[in-house]
Scaffold this motif. Sequence first.
Motif, PDB file in Angstrom:
ATOM      1  N   ASP A   1       0.817  -1.215   0.000  1.00 40.11           N
ATOM      2  CA  ASP A   1       0.000   0.000   0.000  1.00 40.11           C
ATOM      3  C   ASP A   1       0.849   1.261   0.000  1.00 40.11           C
ATOM      4  O   ASP A   1       0.632   2.161  -0.795  1.00 40.11           O
ATOM      5  N   ASP A   2       1.777   1.340   0.918  1.00 37.79           N
ATOM      6  CA  ASP A   2       2.643   2.520   0.979  1.00 37.79           C
ATOM      7  C   ASP A   2       4.001   2.068   1.505  1.00 37.79           C
ATOM      8  O   ASP A   2       4.286   2.102   2.704  1.00 37.79           O
ATOM      9  N   VAL A   3       4.851   1.639   0.603  1.00 42.13           N
ATOM     10  CA  VAL A   3       6.159   1.104   0.991  1.00 42.13           C
ATOM     11  C   VAL A   3       6.981   2.184   1.675  1.00 42.13           C
ATOM     12  O   VAL A   3       7.684   1.930   2.669  1.00 42.13           O
ATOM     13  N   PHE A   4       6.886   3.422   1.162  1.00 37.56           N
ATOM     14  CA  PHE A   4       7.708   4.495   1.726  1.00 37.56           C
ATOM     15  C   PHE A   4       7.399   4.716   3.198  1.00 37.56           C
ATOM     16  O   PHE A   4       8.305   4.870   4.025  1.00 37.56           O
ATOM     17  N   GLU A   5       6.143   4.761   3.564  1.00 33.72           N
ATOM     18  CA  GLU A   5       5.787   5.036   4.949  1.00 33.72           C
ATOM     19  C   GLU A   5       6.267   3.918   5.872  1.00 33.72           C
ATOM     20  O   GLU A   5       6.747   4.165   6.989  1.00 33.72           O
ATOM     21  N   GLN A   6       6.168   2.685   5.425  1.00 30.80           N
ATOM     22  CA  GLN A   6       6.641   1.563   6.247  1.00 30.80           C
ATOM     23  C   GLN A   6       8.163   1.560   6.321  1.00 30.80           C
ATOM     24  O   GLN A   6       8.751   1.252   7.370  1.00 30.80           O
ATOM     25  N   TYR A   7       8.793   1.907   5.192  1.00 29.14           N
ATOM     26  CA  TYR A   7      10.252   2.043   5.195  1.00 29.14           C
ATOM     27  C   TYR A   7      10.684   3.143   6.152  1.00 29.14           C
ATOM     28  O   TYR A   7      11.651   2.983   6.932  1.00 29.14           O
ATOM     29  N   LEU A   8       9.971   4.274   6.150  1.00 26.35           N
ATOM     30  CA  LEU A   8      10.292   5.365   7.063  1.00 26.35           C
ATOM     31  C   LEU A   8      10.104   4.921   8.510  1.00 26.35           C
ATOM     32  O   LEU A   8      10.938   5.239   9.378  1.00 26.35           O
TER      33      LEU A   8
ATOM     34  N   VAL B   1       5.033  11.409  15.710  1.00 33.19           N
ATOM     35  CA  VAL B   1       5.499  10.031  15.714  1.00 33.19           C
ATOM     36  C   VAL B   1       5.333   9.463  17.115  1.00 33.19           C
ATOM     37  O   VAL B   1       5.752  10.088  18.094  1.00 33.19           O
ATOM     38  N   THR B   2       4.725   8.300  17.186  1.00 34.73           N
ATOM     39  CA  THR B   2       4.591   7.605  18.459  1.00 34.73           C
ATOM     40  C   THR B   2       5.377   6.304  18.388  1.00 34.73           C
ATOM     41  O   THR B   2       5.146   5.481  17.485  1.00 34.73           O
ATOM     42  N   VAL B   3       6.343   6.159  19.329  1.00 32.58           N
ATOM     43  CA  VAL B   3       7.108   4.919  19.429  1.00 32.58           C
ATOM     44  C   VAL B   3       6.521   4.143  20.593  1.00 32.58           C
ATOM     45  O   VAL B   3       6.561   4.585  21.749  1.00 32.58           O
ATOM     46  N   GLU B   4       5.963   3.003  20.305  1.00 31.53           N
ATOM     47  CA  GLU B   4       5.283   2.221  21.334  1.00 31.53           C
ATOM     48  C   GLU B   4       6.284   1.354  22.119  1.00 31.53           C
ATOM     49  O   GLU B   4       7.302   0.918  21.590  1.00 31.53           O
TER      50      GLU B   4
ATOM     51  N   ILE C   1       7.849  -2.129  12.722  1.00 32.25           N
ATOM     52  CA  ILE C   1       7.115  -1.138  11.918  1.00 32.25           C
ATOM     53  C   ILE C   1       5.786  -0.809  12.573  1.00 32.25           C
ATOM     54  O   ILE C   1       5.371   0.353  12.628  1.00 32.25           O
ATOM     55  N   ASP C   2       5.119  -1.833  13.108  1.00 35.71           N
ATOM     56  CA  ASP C   2       3.819  -1.610  13.728  1.00 35.71           C
ATOM     57  C   ASP C   2       3.945  -0.769  14.993  1.00 35.71           C
ATOM     58  O   ASP C   2       2.970  -0.126  15.415  1.00 35.71           O
TER      59      ASP C   2
ATOM     60  N   LEU D   1      10.455   1.916   9.768  1.00 35.25           N
ATOM     61  CA  LEU D   1      11.548   1.040  10.161  1.00 35.25           C
ATOM     62  C   LEU D   1      12.829   1.835  10.355  1.00 35.25           C
ATOM     63  O   LEU D   1      13.602   1.564  11.290  1.00 35.25           O
ATOM     64  N   ARG D   2      13.037   2.835   9.501  1.00 34.63           N
ATOM     65  CA  ARG D   2      14.238   3.669   9.648  1.00 34.63           C
ATOM     66  C   ARG D   2      14.171   4.444  10.963  1.00 34.63           C
ATOM     67  O   ARG D   2      15.184   4.592  11.673  1.00 34.63           O
TER      68      ARG D   2
END
Length: 1020
Positions: A98-105, A164-167, A149-150, A107-108
């Motif tokens: 769906d949105d590779v960039f957002e998931q890549y971001l 950005v929220t880091v859980e 990523i989640d 993970l980064r």
Amino acid sequence: MSGRPRTVSLATDDRARIPFALLAVLLLVSSISIVAVLESRDRPEVEIDQGLAVDRAESIATGEVRHAVVRATDDAASAPVSSTDGADAAFADAVDSDDVFEQYLALRIYRDVAVSLASAEQEIGHDRTAVASVERLDWDDGDDLEDAIDRIDLEQTDDDVLTVTVEDVELTVEHDDRETVSERRDITVSVGTNALELHDRTGEFEDQLETGFFEADEFYDGFGRYFAARMYSYVWGKAYYDRLVSSDRTFHNLTPNDHTEVMANDAVFALQEASFGTADPYEDRATFLPTVCMANDLASEAGDIDLDELLGEQLGDEINESDSVCDSDLVDSEGEIDYPEPPTIQEIVLTLLEDNVDTDVEIQAHPFADIAYMELVAGLAMDDVESEFNDSLEGHERFSDVYLEDYFTDEPANQGAADAVDGLEDQLADLEELIDETAPESDLTDDSMESIYDVEIDTSETGPTKHSQLPRTERPGENWSRVDRSYTTSGGDASVSIDVVSDDGTGFDDRQLAEIDLEYETDVRVSETWQHDDETIVDPITNVTIPLEQVRTNWKRPVTYSSSYEIDAALAEDVDAERDSRGLESPFSTDSWNESYGFVGNFDDIETDAVGETFDLDATSVGAQERELEDEIEGASRSIVTESDLERAIPYANDPDVDVEPRDRTLLYDWVIGELNRTHEAVVTSVAPHETDLWSMLEQPSPLGEVEDNVRSVEDELVYENTTGRYENTADVLRAEVRKQYFEAIYEHIETVEGYHEETIDGGAGMVDDLLGGLLDAGNDLLGAPLEFVESMLDPENRPEDARAPGPDSDLLEATSYQVEASPTYLSLETVNRTDVPAVRPEGGALLETDPTSEHASLGTGYFDAVGFPGLPLLPVPSLSFLQLDVYSLEVQGEYARFEVRANSGDPAASDETAYVRQDKEVSLETPPWADQDELAVGSVEPIGFENRLVVPVIVPSPQLLPRGTPGVGDMWQSTTLDVPREECSTAWNDVGASFEPDERDGPADCISDEIDAALPVAD
């Protein structure tokens, strides 16, 4: 008095004096006592609240997360992964499409947060330390990566704010390296960053490049519409220059690829400005030479186009003095020559369009009048019409030689194209019947003659009536009954009187022609048989007893009868010309006329003809008819006793048909056709054409109905041109009737063609799709929508000034400056290498990888001309070919080697800027130091590329609408003497980008027609 010793209180000493020596002793003793007490106590324990310690740890973690997010977003923008091609299996399994960039971001960010927190701690007190961490991953495990990523939630709350929220960040407080308290909390930070805004804007820019003409949400949206704004104006301007200005075809090719290149780039720059509020700063320098070359090409091909008008006097002079207008020396890259600013692409094409496209057209009644004329004359063909009228029309200012030559052609040059369009042949069946060049099936003039000399007879009768009783016998006596009666006669006498009514009226209906009176006289004998009711006798022969009978007879002299008849007539009852309101002078007598036909018999002798037909008489005079009818009755007199007997004896027929013929039918026919010729020429030359514009010919309702109104405005004057008041005779009526039928035929054909015209326009999408071999989606309005767009481009009040406009309003746009740097700046049909454009890399190559042999094809274009000159006649009957159509299918494919957009927040205290770079390359993510592998391949960055197709329908008026210039539209690819390809694609068509391999090309045969499944409707 007590025995206590006397003392003095210092506190109550009235003198308020304290001996300093005593005071010093007191202070010394006190200080010694305090120190002794303190030295004797245990070392104190400092109580620190555990919740406060965790809060301190969270504060430390929040700062580290914020910095990690900023770094990660900037790094992601510089390598915005958009595809998992080339990614390690772990990453490919962890993300969806769906949105590779957002998931890549995400993970980064997780990686940078993990690394930052691992090296960040803070002491709390003397021996306590606050630390934070996130769960360490197995970077070769897809489930671990998906979980990471989640645990990163991204929310762009404003154009320039990323939350950005880091859980599940673990916050730990350690005492002497021992954990005293640990808690998991979600850490949320909001940072100002342009990375996602750049990603969104660049993505929207790419989407806009892919947006076709029919996919646009707004009237002026997407590359398809931007490109159309330039190409429609350009193609229509050239087509109309050829159609209306030049004496021969000036532009043999309306859509050359090198000019399409210029238009496509101008549209792309416009989209850059619409998406980012700015375009590549090298735009002007990059487009200068191609723009000037295109303008020069147009001026060179069309010799009367003023180059100074297109480019300005100074620049025009420079070009005229140059041996080769497209020499690179003409480009002033150093800014040393003060050239005037060249015109924009839109200025060039709109100048061409506005100066040469005349959309004001006139619809003549001529073709409809000619078809009607041929239906009035038996066996007449178009060649006969041309022979009869061409000389007189040539001398009329309304019709040029070009108009007449095209008008009287036997068949449009591309009739085959019309026949091949699906369903068109069936629609043309009615039209083709109207102009059968062998012979019309009906001769309306002859039919009109029949109508004029048609007499409807109306007869009435009274009688026969018997004026006396028939004879009787007397009853023999009482008790006698009559059992039989019979009559006989020896003959009789008939008397007939025919009175031809002398009626001087002028009406057509209820005209009394004759009165017929009939009298008949005869002698009648009666024989009656009587029978006695009681008495009987014996029959001597049969010896049978029978009733007593007696027969008696008697005579009656004379017995008389009478009958009367009236014969009326309606003259020329089925005539459409005016009848009762005008009347007819002396219809039953011959008129000596001063016209070339000579005397006119009218309905002379119609009275006796009507009597003869009514009573089946051969005689033609009144007296002879009287005698013939008397003889007819008397011949049957021996059988006439009763009224019914007499009625049967009279040969009477009610409402008989009476044939009336003109004096000389052939001479009368020739005379009335001569009169019709004068009327026809008057209609063709005097009926005002309907003035409209081309667009009304391309929409419903059809404007052809307005032509009918113009014809009707002269009808009465021409139909009754020679008639003042009453008709002089039947020839005068015939002349008016033939003219009336001529006008009715004109109206019928206008309405027929009007209906077909609306069907053609309504089915325009399917027709265009057929012409392109099913290449496009006929569900779109392939004819109407593009023509509506062209019309808007022709309207100075409503058309957009330019496609370029600022991006959507936002706080970020107001506070942020953008800079676009594209490589190459200008998408050229010529390939480029690393020497030309340093950004050129092999397909999927690393950033530092160099290959001097690599070539990058930044642009591919192609066109296909569906019909070719002289175009498809939208009304294929030659004299009704009002519009001629050609359709071009254009395709543009492009890809940048590198596309970079930089954004700066505009803060004077900040020097950093965010750069978003789209370049074909594979991307790896450096893993944390504790990971088992050094890096993780996360996919690739896709370059900015696009493909778009545009349908350009071009419709020009035929000479019937605009009787000047050179008829026709379309490229000259059907010519046997000109080398003009029907379709042509550039070298890199279907192979743009870093993958271009010139040695693997299949040759120029690979082009648009290879994508067409259906057979092309026009043969090469």
